[in-house]
Design an enzyme around this catalytic site. Structure first.
Site, mmCIF file in Angstrom:
data_model
loop_
_atom_site.group_PDB
_atom_site.id
_atom_site.type_symbol
_atom_site.label_atom_id
_atom_site.label_comp_id
_atom_site.label_asym_id
_atom_site.label_seq_id
_atom_site.Cartn_x
_atom_site.Cartn_y
_atom_site.Cartn_z
ATOM 1 N N CYS A 139 -4.435 -6.729 6.448
ATOM 2 C CA CYS A 139 -3.562 -7.868 6.780
ATOM 3 C C CYS A 139 -4.029 -8.519 8.080
ATOM 4 O O CYS A 139 -4.091 -9.751 8.179
ATOM 5 C CB CYS A 139 -2.110 -7.410 6.933
ATOM 6 S SG CYS A 139 -1.372 -6.713 5.447
ATOM 7 N N CYS A 198 -0.994 -2.957 9.014
ATOM 8 C CA CYS A 198 -1.941 -3.081 7.907
ATOM 9 C C CYS A 198 -3.259 -3.694 8.386
ATOM 10 O O CYS A 198 -3.302 -4.862 8.758
ATOM 11 C CB CYS A 198 -1.299 -3.942 6.818
ATOM 12 S SG CYS A 198 -2.414 -4.502 5.525
#
Length: 124
Positions: free
Chosen positions: A33, A30
């Site tokens: 993230c 991600c």
């Protein structure tokens, strides 16, 4: 304080045993993230007395499912074992600091009592 890895084995106990717990649900693939990780780590160093935990949603799929994670990153904050914040998306440093200051100031016992008093079945 550094961050800790939260798993199905230690999540509940960590939330129950700690005054304030900030949880970052993330995954290695991600991009947002990965971009948020340094902000999370910096906040962990800055805010003593708060437990900063990370849940790898790939390794902990059952925990992510139990927490109803639909997108990542998702941040959750628990105070005295109660979920007081739950939002998908990365926060900029100033917003994260502001959130944590608000949680520190929150009287969770009073908030719960007020919510229970306003519940429809409490007036019956």
């Amino acid at each position: 304080m550094s961050t800790i890895e939260l798993t199905g084995d230690n999540f509940e106990q960590t939330v129950l045993d700690s005054e304030i717990v900030l949880v970052d649900f993330w995954a290695s693939w991600c991009g947002p993230c990965r971009q948020f990780a340094p902000t999370f780590e910096a906040a962990a160093e800055k805010h003593d007395g708060i437990v900063f935990g990370k849940v790898d949603t790939e390794a902990e799929q059952q925990l992510a499912q139990a927490a109803s994670i639909r997108s990542i990153p998702t941040l959750m904050v628990f105070k005295k074992g109660h979920l007081v914040f739950n939002e998908a998306g990365a926060l900029p440093p100033q917003a994260l600091d502001s959130l944590l200051e608000q949680v520190k100031a929150l009287d969770v016992d009073k908030a719960i009592a007020e919510a229970q008093a306003q519940a429809p079945d409490a007036q019956a």
